[in-house]
Write a protein that holds these residues in place. Sequence first.
Motif: not given
Length: 550
Positions: A223-232
Amino acid sequence: MRQLSRRDFVQSMGSLLGLPLLRTEEPETILYNGNIWTVDEAQPRAQAVAIRGGRLLAVGSNDDVLPLATARTRKIDLAFKSVLPGFNDAHAHPVSSGVEQLRKVACDIDSIDKIKAALRVRALKTPPGEWVLGFLYDDGKTPRPINRHDLDEAAPDHPVFVHHRGGHTAFVNSMALQLGQVSDQTPDPPGGRFEHDAAGHLTGFVGDAGMQLFLKLIPNKNTREDYRRAAASISKLFTSTGVTSACDADATPEDVQGYQDARDAGELGIRAYCHVSARSLDHFMAAGIHTGFGDEWVRIGGVKMYADGSISERTAWLSQPYIGIPNNYVGLQLFSREQLYEIGRKAHAAGWQLATHANGDLAIDRILGVYEQIQKELPKKDPRFRIEHCTLLTDALIHRMRELQVIPAPFSCYVYFHGDVMHYYGEERTQHMFPMRSFLDAGLRPTDSSDYTASPSDPMMWLQSQLTRKDMKGNVWGANQRISLQEAIRCGTSNGAYAAFEEGVKGSLQPGQVADLVVLAQDPFKADPSELLKIQVERTMVGGIWKYES
């Protein structure tokens, strides 16, 4: 360290860039009593820096910088610890690796039985018939490569796909092979490989285009949230080792969105320069975007193409066969010459930097021919063509690179971390692999990179590998390519910035640059080169803010 007087400081810095500002702007933070190596030729050493708005206002001696403080300035005593500019991992895969951490079983284990046990635990939590996925596996670190029979035992009721940490190969089980309709008689696809044992049976090892066949079968649940969490998440990992900037070497639109979302949420700890996957080039071009779009935190880089396979996974395209692999095997060609030219010319004309993965000497020869043709047809003053990895060279290839001023982005710690597979290349070839000495002597500007997850994003490991050319067991591979500590640090800082057209923004500690730096527990200039990996990162600052503190 000699303390600089005001007169010495002014003479060494000339018209200090930050000085006019200092008369009207007070520093928010001053770091002093430091043993600072700036990577600034005008002033290599300093004791203190003044920071405001995430940038360096002044760099010099304690006597010069401390008087700039006001009652509101925060002053931090560095206790004479060593300070370097923040490191730049010029080729890595931060977001995609972060997403893998959310979804897959970590297989960076040196025991096949333990890997099987970890996969079995995941299989018990996964409905029968659904995929069990692993990543970070390294067949050079286990007593033998894992195979489909091992994976059958671990998860008999599930298709299994275990990604090699290098990203170009994988290991699958029998159910996965059935779903992919791959049998002992299936021919290798162009640019791919299905490995067979001596009896002609599939081992479960699949390479490059052969691996892509299975990836198409695996549902994408990210999900889009997964990509944000991954970058963080990955930016925290990187800053813990002193990395403050990274080039995402094959970013999808979702990856770029992940960086942006993490930045907007205040969670992005590193600066990202995003090479765009060739598959996504038209998507970005349709929006009028090209290299340089963005800001100091998230910026669009070059277009990423592939000429061949991997060094650690033995799929790089070589002019001479690998040692110990049957049938005079020389690796895999990925994009054809025509594809490299067509995509490259279109991108070059539209304002894109070209960044092509090429490991073997034949792959490097091919992409240099493409770059030479494109530059002749559409000349640009400063294209900064890049060759990602740029591993196995000859004198003739380096001469051609010098003529075009191509930027090599080699693996910085492969000799140390992947010494266990160097025997496939042999002693003679390793004298020309990751040839940092030859690059520097030719006047080129090689960067440092990890290709994370292929190897750790760990600058201290980079430095040790480049200074010693020793692997984990003490074997030496290509001693002729050793470089000095000063040179190695420059490759990992200012050269990385130059490769991204950002030398005016970062890469050294001088007024006007962003306040990205790393504080080390020991002085690397006083350490035994074989002990550099033991030096701990105590703090990492990005944009004037401590993003990591041990």
